[in-house]
Motif scaffolding. Structure first.
Motif, PDB file in Angstrom:
ATOM      1  N   GLU A 105       0.845  -1.180   0.000  1.00  0.00           N
ATOM      2  CA  GLU A 105       0.000   0.000   0.000  1.00  0.00           C
ATOM      3  C   GLU A 105       0.889   1.242   0.000  1.00  0.00           C
ATOM      4  OE1 GLU A 105      -3.226  -0.085  -0.279  1.00  0.00           O
ATOM      5  OE2 GLU A 105      -3.347  -2.282  -0.154  1.00  0.00           O
ATOM      6  N   PRO A 106       0.415   2.346  -0.578  1.00  0.00           N
ATOM      7  CA  PRO A 106       1.191   3.589  -0.516  1.00  0.00           C
ATOM      8  C   PRO A 106       1.464   3.990   0.925  1.00  0.00           C
ATOM      9  CG  PRO A 106      -0.597   3.777  -2.105  1.00  0.00           C
ATOM     10  CD  PRO A 106      -0.825   2.495  -1.361  1.00  0.00           C
ATOM     11  N   GLN A 107       2.612   4.596   1.149  1.00  0.00           N
ATOM     12  CA  GLN A 107       3.003   5.088   2.464  1.00  0.00           C
ATOM     13  C   GLN A 107       3.092   6.608   2.432  1.00  0.00           C
ATOM     14  OE1 GLN A 107       3.403   2.802   5.102  1.00  0.00           O
ATOM     15  NE2 GLN A 107       2.586   1.460   3.500  1.00  0.00           N
ATOM     16  N   ARG A 108       2.906   7.229   3.587  1.00  0.00           N
ATOM     17  CA  ARG A 108       3.061   8.678   3.665  1.00  0.00           C
ATOM     18  C   ARG A 108       4.475   9.056   3.228  1.00  0.00           C
ATOM     19  NH1 ARG A 108       0.803   7.032   8.450  1.00  0.00           N
ATOM     20  NH2 ARG A 108      -1.404   7.575   8.767  1.00  0.00           N
ATOM     21  N   GLY A 109       4.565  10.002   2.332  1.00  0.00           N
ATOM     22  CA  GLY A 109       5.856  10.439   1.814  1.00  0.00           C
ATOM     23  C   GLY A 109       6.198   9.869   0.458  1.00  0.00           C
ATOM     24  N   ASP A 110       5.514   8.810   0.017  1.00  0.00           N
ATOM     25  CA  ASP A 110       5.769   8.256  -1.313  1.00  0.00           C
ATOM     26  C   ASP A 110       5.454   9.284  -2.392  1.00  0.00           C
ATOM     27  OD1 ASP A 110       6.393   5.864  -0.112  1.00  0.00           O
ATOM     28  OD2 ASP A 110       4.711   4.732  -0.966  1.00  0.00           O
ATOM     29  N   VAL A 111       6.293   9.344  -3.412  1.00  0.00           N
ATOM     30  CA  VAL A 111       6.000  10.155  -4.607  1.00  0.00           C
ATOM     31  C   VAL A 111       5.352   9.222  -5.620  1.00  0.00           C
ATOM     32  CG1 VAL A 111       6.964  11.556  -6.460  1.00  0.00           C
ATOM     33  CG2 VAL A 111       7.892  11.739  -4.143  1.00  0.00           C
ATOM     34  N   VAL A 112       4.116   9.524  -5.985  1.00  0.00           N
ATOM     35  CA  VAL A 112       3.338   8.603  -6.811  1.00  0.00           C
ATOM     36  C   VAL A 112       2.889   9.261  -8.113  1.00  0.00           C
ATOM     37  CG1 VAL A 112       2.519   7.267  -4.831  1.00  0.00           C
ATOM     38  CG2 VAL A 112       1.155   9.194  -5.653  1.00  0.00           C
ATOM     39  N   LYS A 176       7.214  11.130  14.303  1.00  0.00           N
ATOM     40  CA  LYS A 176       7.792   9.792  14.435  1.00  0.00           C
ATOM     41  C   LYS A 176       6.728   8.708  14.400  1.00  0.00           C
ATOM     42  CE  LYS A 176      12.016  11.148  16.866  1.00  0.00           C
ATOM     43  NZ  LYS A 176      12.833  10.996  18.102  1.00  0.00           N
ATOM     44  N   ASP A 177       5.535   9.017  14.925  1.00  0.00           N
ATOM     45  CA  ASP A 177       4.440   8.035  14.901  1.00  0.00           C
ATOM     46  C   ASP A 177       4.044   7.660  13.484  1.00  0.00           C
ATOM     47  OD1 ASP A 177       4.453   8.158  17.612  1.00  0.00           O
ATOM     48  OD2 ASP A 177       2.553   9.229  17.822  1.00  0.00           O
ATOM     49  N   PHE A 178       4.359   8.538  12.528  1.00  0.00           N
ATOM     50  CA  PHE A 178       4.009   8.313  11.132  1.00  0.00           C
ATOM     51  C   PHE A 178       5.238   8.037  10.273  1.00  0.00           C
ATOM     52  CE2 PHE A 178       0.506  11.288  12.517  1.00  0.00           C
ATOM     53  CZ  PHE A 178      -0.414  10.262  12.715  1.00  0.00           C
ATOM     54  N   GLY A 179       6.312   7.578  10.894  1.00  0.00           N
ATOM     55  CA  GLY A 179       7.488   7.155  10.144  1.00  0.00           C
ATOM     56  C   GLY A 179       8.641   8.130  10.136  1.00  0.00           C
ATOM     57  N   GLY A 180       8.370   9.417  10.408  1.00  0.00           N
ATOM     58  CA  GLY A 180       9.448  10.396  10.465  1.00  0.00           C
ATOM     59  C   GLY A 180      10.097  10.724   9.130  1.00  0.00           C
ATOM     60  N   TYR A 181       9.482  10.333   8.009  1.00  0.00           N
ATOM     61  CA  TYR A 181      10.092  10.550   6.695  1.00  0.00           C
ATOM     62  C   TYR A 181      10.250  12.036   6.416  1.00  0.00           C
ATOM     63  CZ  TYR A 181      10.938  10.065   1.698  1.00  0.00           C
ATOM     64  OH  TYR A 181      11.493  10.136   0.450  1.00  0.00           O
TER      65      TYR A 181
END
Length: 268
Positions: A105-112, A176-181
């Motif tokens: 699944e897409p993740q927060r921060g992915d460039v799509v 950080k709870d959302f990956g910290g990207y």
């Protein structure tokens, strides 16, 4: 122009000619002791292996795209040729775009790259900010997700080549709870935070607009996307959410920029 459909039809046409040649025309040439393949077969059956390989690679593995606008500056520049991973989010049937196998699944921060919901013949590229169920708030040019604010580290001002002026330059990071990207964004302080004339779109009732910006709850099966050049990007703030079925793939590599060869291999 639906290039995927054109490539599919070319594969079928040349594949049919290739098969007919193998089963009918080639045996006849051998019987008549004729070695030369007719010109029409050279340009159909002879091209089938190449066209078939291109079709399979483009449909299931990697597809090239060119960045046409500055909405993703500073991460991606105008003229960048990028590669998009077609199987990151699942295997889809070419032309029909029907998913047959889930992978990720897409993740927060992915460039799509995705098919623009208002005109699916057009491909857009943006960054995933919100996943299904997220509450995205963009107020006074600051982003928060589910009530948690993004962090901002100021960088040297950036010359926006599309508008020939300097923009405020930040490194934006998810909590950080959302990956910290982390990734870089631009803001133009002189531009208003008001979202002018947002479209009426599916689930537009999930968004509340004010003079400070917008707050949206992302519906199931959809994503909230934004450009990194925040004041020069038409994105989910204006035209709504991206349905999962519209996803094409994840951008991951700059393979060419004819105006700046130093861009090759770069991707933030």
């Amino acid at each position: 122009m639906n290039f995927a459909l054109i490539l599919f039809l070319a594969t079928v046409l040349t594949g049919t000619a290739w098969l007919l040649d193998k089963l009918i025309f080639a045996p006849r040439r051998r019987a008549a002791r004729v070695e030369q393949m007719p010109l029409w077969l050279e340009y159909t059956a002879g091209l089938f292996p190449v066209i078939c390989i291109v079709f399979l690679l483009r449909s299931f593995l990697f597809e090239p795209f060119k960045i046409p606008s500055g909405s993703m500056i500073p991460s991606l520049m105008i003229g960048d040729f990028i590669l998009v991973n077609k199987y990151t989010y699942g295997i889809r049937l070419p032309v029909l775009n029907t998913k047959v196998l889930d992978i990720n699944e897409p993740q927060r921060g992915d460039v799509v790259v995705f098919r623009y919901p208002k005109d699916e013949s057009v491909d857009y590229i943006k960054r995933v900010i919100g996943l299904p169920g997220d509450v995205i708030s963009y107020q006074n040019k600051r982003l928060s997700i589910n009530g948690q604010a993004m962090s901002y580290e100021e960088q040297p001002d950036f010359l926006d080549p599309e508008h020939m002026g300097y923009a405020k330059h930040y490194r934006e990071a998810f909590p950080k709870d959302f990956g910290g990207y982390q990734y870089r964004i631009l803001n133009h302080p002189e531009r208003s935070s008001l979202i002018f004339n947002p479209d009426r779109f599916p689930y537009s009732e999930n968004c509340q607009y004010s003079s400070a910006g917008v707050t949206c709850t992302v519906p199931a099966g959809h994503y909230f996307v934004m450009g990194d050049n925040r004041d020069n990007s038409a994105d989910s703030r204006f035209w709504g959410f991206v349905p999962e079925k519209n996803l094409v793939g994840r951008a991951f590599f700059v393979w060419m920029n004819l105006g700046d060869l130093k861009r090759i291999g770069r991707f933030e």
